[in-house]
Design a protein around this motif. Sequence first.
Motif, PDB file in Angstrom:
ATOM      1  N   GLU A 247      -4.308  49.846  86.497  1.00 54.38           N
ATOM      2  CA  GLU A 247      -3.131  50.454  85.885  1.00 54.38           C
ATOM      3  C   GLU A 247      -1.860  50.038  86.618  1.00 54.38           C
ATOM      4  O   GLU A 247      -0.823  49.772  85.993  1.00 54.38           O
ATOM      5  N   ARG A 250      -1.060  46.532  85.554  1.00 57.89           N
ATOM      6  CA  ARG A 250      -0.542  46.476  84.187  1.00 57.89           C
ATOM      7  C   ARG A 250       0.925  46.903  84.139  1.00 57.89           C
ATOM      8  O   ARG A 250       1.761  46.258  83.458  1.00 57.89           O
ATOM      9  N   LEU A 251       1.283  47.954  84.848  1.00 47.32           N
ATOM     10  CA  LEU A 251       2.669  48.435  84.860  1.00 47.32           C
ATOM     11  C   LEU A 251       3.596  47.414  85.537  1.00 47.32           C
ATOM     12  O   LEU A 251       4.720  47.177  85.071  1.00 47.32           O
ATOM     13  N   THR A 252       3.116  46.816  86.629  1.00 52.82           N
ATOM     14  CA  THR A 252       3.936  45.829  87.345  1.00 52.82           C
ATOM     15  C   THR A 252       4.186  44.593  86.490  1.00 52.82           C
ATOM     16  O   THR A 252       5.313  44.084  86.420  1.00 52.82           O
ATOM     17  N   LEU A 253       3.160  44.118  85.809  1.00 58.34           N
ATOM     18  CA  LEU A 253       3.315  42.931  84.951  1.00 58.34           C
ATOM     19  C   LEU A 253       4.224  43.202  83.760  1.00 58.34           C
ATOM     20  O   LEU A 253       4.948  42.294  83.307  1.00 58.34           O
ATOM     21  N   SER A 254       4.214  44.434  83.264  1.00 58.18           N
ATOM     22  CA  SER A 254       5.094  44.758  82.126  1.00 58.18           C
ATOM     23  C   SER A 254       6.564  44.659  82.514  1.00 58.18           C
ATOM     24  O   SER A 254       7.426  44.394  81.667  1.00 58.18           O
ATOM     25  N   GLY A 255       6.859  44.866  83.789  1.00 62.60           N
ATOM     26  CA  GLY A 255       8.243  44.748  84.253  1.00 62.60           C
ATOM     27  C   GLY A 255       8.617  43.343  84.679  1.00 62.60           C
ATOM     28  O   GLY A 255       9.761  43.096  85.072  1.00 62.60           O
ATOM     29  N   LYS A 257       7.899  40.497  82.631  1.00 61.21           N
ATOM     30  CA  LYS A 257       7.689  39.635  81.476  1.00 61.21           C
ATOM     31  C   LYS A 257       8.702  38.506  81.379  1.00 61.21           C
ATOM     32  O   LYS A 257       8.435  37.468  80.769  1.00 61.21           O
ATOM     33  N   GLN A 258       9.891  38.726  81.979  1.00 59.56           N
ATOM     34  CA  GLN A 258      10.919  37.687  81.907  1.00 59.56           C
ATOM     35  C   GLN A 258      10.688  36.552  82.897  1.00 59.56           C
ATOM     36  O   GLN A 258      11.365  35.522  82.850  1.00 59.56           O
ATOM     37  N   THR A 286      -6.353  42.841  82.262  1.00 70.47           N
ATOM     38  CA  THR A 286      -4.911  42.568  82.161  1.00 70.47           C
ATOM     39  C   THR A 286      -4.603  41.139  81.714  1.00 70.47           C
ATOM     40  O   THR A 286      -3.431  40.743  81.678  1.00 70.47           O
TER      41      THR A 286
END
Length: 404
Positions: A247, A250-255, A257-258, A286
């Motif tokens: 989890e 997943r949260l770290t990768l969502s931030g 994306k750029q 993930t």
Amino acid sequence: MNMKKFVATTSREALRLIRIEMGADAVILSNRKVDGGVEIMALANAEFAQLTHESRQPAPISARAAIVTKERAPVAVMAEPAISSISTMQLEQQGILSEIKFMRNMMQEQMDCLSWSDRQQRDPKRTRMLRDLLNAGFSPALSRQMIDKMPATANMEWVRRVLGNNLRIATKQEDLIVRGGVVALVGPTGVGKTTTTAKLAARAVVRYGADKVALLTTDSYRIGAHEQLRIYGKILGVTVHTVRDTEDLRLTLSGLKQKHLVLIDTIGMGQRDSRMAAQAEMFNATGVQRLLLLNATSSGDTLNDVVCMYNGAGVIGCIPTKLDEAVTFGTVLDVAMRHKLTLHYIANGQRVPEDLHEVNMEYLLHRAFKQSAKEAPFALHELEFPALMAGVGAAPVMREEYAT
């Protein structure tokens, strides 16, 4: 037993006669030199199997009936010698069969040794190439297959070309720096994951800028592991994040994306570590791809075990490391060929980012055979080849793993 004697000028000719008359699975009982050649005693495999089967049969019904049906004491006393003699016969037969099996294995090894000795005398060129392959670190299975398929006019250039055709190298489109995405570097402890992560990050920063690269680490076990990566990140101007579970990742990768490229430094784990399954599940959940780092100084069996345990659907290739410490390159190249791993880069030192290079096939194969020409304490000599190659019983099975 219907044993037959075969006399021929050479061992190869005698074995050919045995195969014609008794089949390829005939049992070799003895072998000796005689005037004009060799003499081999052989037994058909069917008769050998029948003899084995008979030795495993239970005691005859008549002897057992003499014990069960007769109730008088004198008869029971008379039956005891019969039981004893039957057991003695069975033990003798089993002993004979064990000796025959031992003789068969021993004679088969001797025949293989003689065959390789004859081959050395008839074709010294192949023997020299076999020596170079083995001393370069390639497995006996691959070396034997190469020699078996080598044309009469072939030379070392042919060997290098065949090996090069079997090695997979990442194309420009497959290069992870160009393609980007999220990639984790995995492998056993001490293989160089943190340093290689920094090297790849430096290449990406030079090409796309520090704001397009991010570093992550899952190594919260080793003292100072996170600080080591943070120092590299500070030098490169790249942000560094620590993740502990699925989890959190997943949260770290969502931030991020750029970002063009996100590199994940992982904790070093032996190939039999129970935590490996959890790490693989986290990356699979993930969508993180993996690069497997292979220590070029490790033995072939160790590298093969590492790849078998780490390999999976998410592994996109490998990076051989510690090439500056390895005396021979053939072992790591052999494993990469066997498991069809794509070579992305090679690492040959601790300097960041200088000691990370794109794969140059010509240079790599040149270096692989350069050291094999030197005398070394562990180098094989031609007189040792017959005993070594006669024991490579797994070679026919392994041949499907290479495509020459």
